[in-house]
Write a protein that holds these residues in place. Structure first.
Motif, mmCIF file in Angstrom:
data_model
loop_
_atom_site.group_PDB
_atom_site.id
_atom_site.type_symbol
_atom_site.label_atom_id
_atom_site.label_comp_id
_atom_site.label_asym_id
_atom_site.label_seq_id
_atom_site.Cartn_x
_atom_site.Cartn_y
_atom_site.Cartn_z
ATOM 1 N N ALA A 1 34.228 24.985 19.464
ATOM 2 C CA ALA A 1 33.325 24.035 19.560
ATOM 3 C C ALA A 1 32.475 23.989 20.883
ATOM 4 O O ALA A 1 32.847 24.545 21.969
ATOM 5 C CB ALA A 1 34.122 22.806 19.452
ATOM 6 N N VAL B 1 27.164 14.933 16.840
ATOM 7 C CA VAL B 1 28.183 15.861 17.082
ATOM 8 C C VAL B 1 29.356 15.871 16.173
ATOM 9 O O VAL B 1 29.626 17.020 15.621
ATOM 10 C CB VAL B 1 28.552 15.746 18.590
ATOM 11 N N ARG B 2 29.925 14.746 15.859
ATOM 12 C CA ARG B 2 31.065 14.744 14.873
ATOM 13 C C ARG B 2 30.556 15.257 13.521
ATOM 14 O O ARG B 2 31.294 16.094 12.787
ATOM 15 C CB ARG B 2 31.641 13.417 14.766
ATOM 16 N N GLU C 1 30.181 19.116 13.510
ATOM 17 C CA GLU C 1 31.458 19.726 13.587
ATOM 18 C C GLU C 1 32.154 19.513 12.206
ATOM 19 O O GLU C 1 32.658 20.381 11.492
ATOM 20 C CB GLU C 1 32.295 19.283 14.602
ATOM 21 N N SER C 2 32.117 18.429 11.445
ATOM 22 C CA SER C 2 32.857 18.104 10.295
ATOM 23 C C SER C 2 32.268 18.276 9.005
ATOM 24 O O SER C 2 32.869 18.409 8.070
ATOM 25 C CB SER C 2 33.419 16.638 10.387
ATOM 26 N N ARG D 1 29.111 22.488 9.945
ATOM 27 C CA ARG D 1 29.694 23.836 10.243
ATOM 28 C C ARG D 1 30.542 24.253 9.230
ATOM 29 O O ARG D 1 30.418 25.440 8.739
ATOM 30 C CB ARG D 1 30.487 23.810 11.694
#
Length: 86
Positions: A2, A25-26, A29-30, A33
């Motif tokens: 990360a 950002v969450r 990432e969740s 990506r």
């Protein structure tokens, strides 16, 4: 791995902006990506009748989810209700 998203302040940085940045950002990432492989597979080998230039279905799913989480059109000025009212 990360990416690091430190808490350094930016000009105009506010608690609301920091909260949006953390949500963004969450989301990346969740949601984004994990969808990368599906996106790349579509571009590399499009389904029959599609070209690599057609928008992969995963993009529409991600856009819909981003909208529902208030993470769409962040660049629009506060006058536009479609944006994040920044």
């Amino acid at each position: 791995m990360a990416a690091s998203h430190g808490s350094s302040s930016l000009p105009g940085d506010t608690p609301r902006m920091r909260a949006i940045r953390e949500r963004l950002v969450r989301f990346i990432e969740s949601e984004v990506r994990p969808a990368t492989a599906e996106y790349e597979a579509h571009v590399k080998s499009p389904p029959p009748g599609k070209s690599r230039w057609d928008i992969p279905p995963i993009m529409e799913k991600l856009k819909k989810k981003a909208r529902s989480e208030g993470l769409w059109n962040l660049f629009l000025a506060a006058e536009y209700e479609e944006g994040a009212q920044l």
